[in-house]
Structure formats: C-alpha cells, structure tokens
Design an enzyme around this catalytic site. Sequence first.
Site, PDB file in Angstrom:
ATOM      1  CB  CYS A  10      -0.929   0.078   1.196  1.00 22.87           C
ATOM      2  SG  CYS A  10      -0.373   0.289   2.870  1.00 22.87           S
ATOM      3  CG  ASN A  13       4.299  -1.713   5.144  1.00 22.23           C
ATOM      4  OD1 ASN A  13       5.766  -1.988   5.631  1.00 22.23           O
ATOM      5  ND2 ASN A  13       3.332  -2.649   4.980  1.00 22.23           N
ATOM      6  CB  SER A  17       0.566  -3.519   2.756  1.00 23.93           C
ATOM      7  OG  SER A  17       1.242  -2.479   3.266  1.00 23.93           O
ATOM      8  CG  ASP A 128      -4.955   5.397   2.938  1.00 24.69           C
ATOM      9  OD1 ASP A 128      -5.239   5.014   4.302  1.00 24.69           O
ATOM     10  OD2 ASP A 128      -4.114   5.886   2.682  1.00 24.69           O
TER      11      ASP A 128
END
Length: 156
Positions: A10, A13, A17, A128
């Site tokens: 991502c 992190n 992810s 996100d």
Amino acid sequence: MDKTKVLFVCLGNICRSPSAEAVFNGVVKKAGLSKQFEVDSAGTSGWHAGEPADKRMQSHAIRRDYNLTSLSRKFDPHSDFDYFDYIIGMDDSNMQNLKSMARNGNDLQKLHKMTDFCSDGQYDEVPDPYYGGAEGFELVLDLLEDACEGLLEKIS
C-alpha cells in the site's frame, strides 16, 4: 519444496498492507498451508519505515484475531521483484507506482490488485482508512478477508 512468496503493498505500509499480511497468514494457517507460504508487506513510500502498524488498524484487527506484528518498510524494486512471486497492490495509485518501478515484463506479471481476488466485485480498490473513522478500518478488513480467500484459491 519452494515456498510461494507473497508481498502486499500500500502507500505507507501501516494500515492496509500489514493487515493484508496478517489476514493472509491467518487464511493459510486455517487451511494448514503455513509452511508453503512466505508473506510480507511494504509501502510505495518510506514515510513510516521502521514503524509498527497504525494503532487504530491494530485495534480493529485484534478484534478479529489478527495480530499486526510487522514493521513498515519501503518497497525495494531491485530485491522485491526478484524475490516475490506475487506482489499485490491495494489501489490504483499503488498499482501505478509499482508498474512504474517494474524493470521488465516478468516484473509486471507479478503485479496484481487486491480487489481482483474479491468474490463480489463491489469494490475496485481497498480504500485507505487512514483519514476516516472506525467503519473504514472495518471495511478494509472485510475486503481483505474476502480477497485473501480468493487469492489463496487462485494460488492453490
């Protein structure tokens, strides 16, 4: 037997992810396949390198029995493309960044988007959750649980 190596990526992190890493580890453990996989996560940026996952993400993950233990690191195109079999980006921006770092067609073939493995097709990205509320973290985990099941099915 060589392990199948999977890297989730991502932006920073610290949310998506590391959660994908923990969820996928949980899915392969439940399937009795832990010894067949090596799983890691990274970010396309190095803003949070060396930091643990976001506390809010950790809190939501713990409620589902996922422990986010990895420390953030930046994606390294020179070693990561050579080492990992599957490199999974969380959204279009991550995928574009990864594609721009690819050195050749072999690198490009390793790239996949996380939502490509979801069963319902309702989302085309793992959003996100960093600037949102609790529902964003829960949505990320919902999507990752679905996609990780699909990913294991594809690899198997």
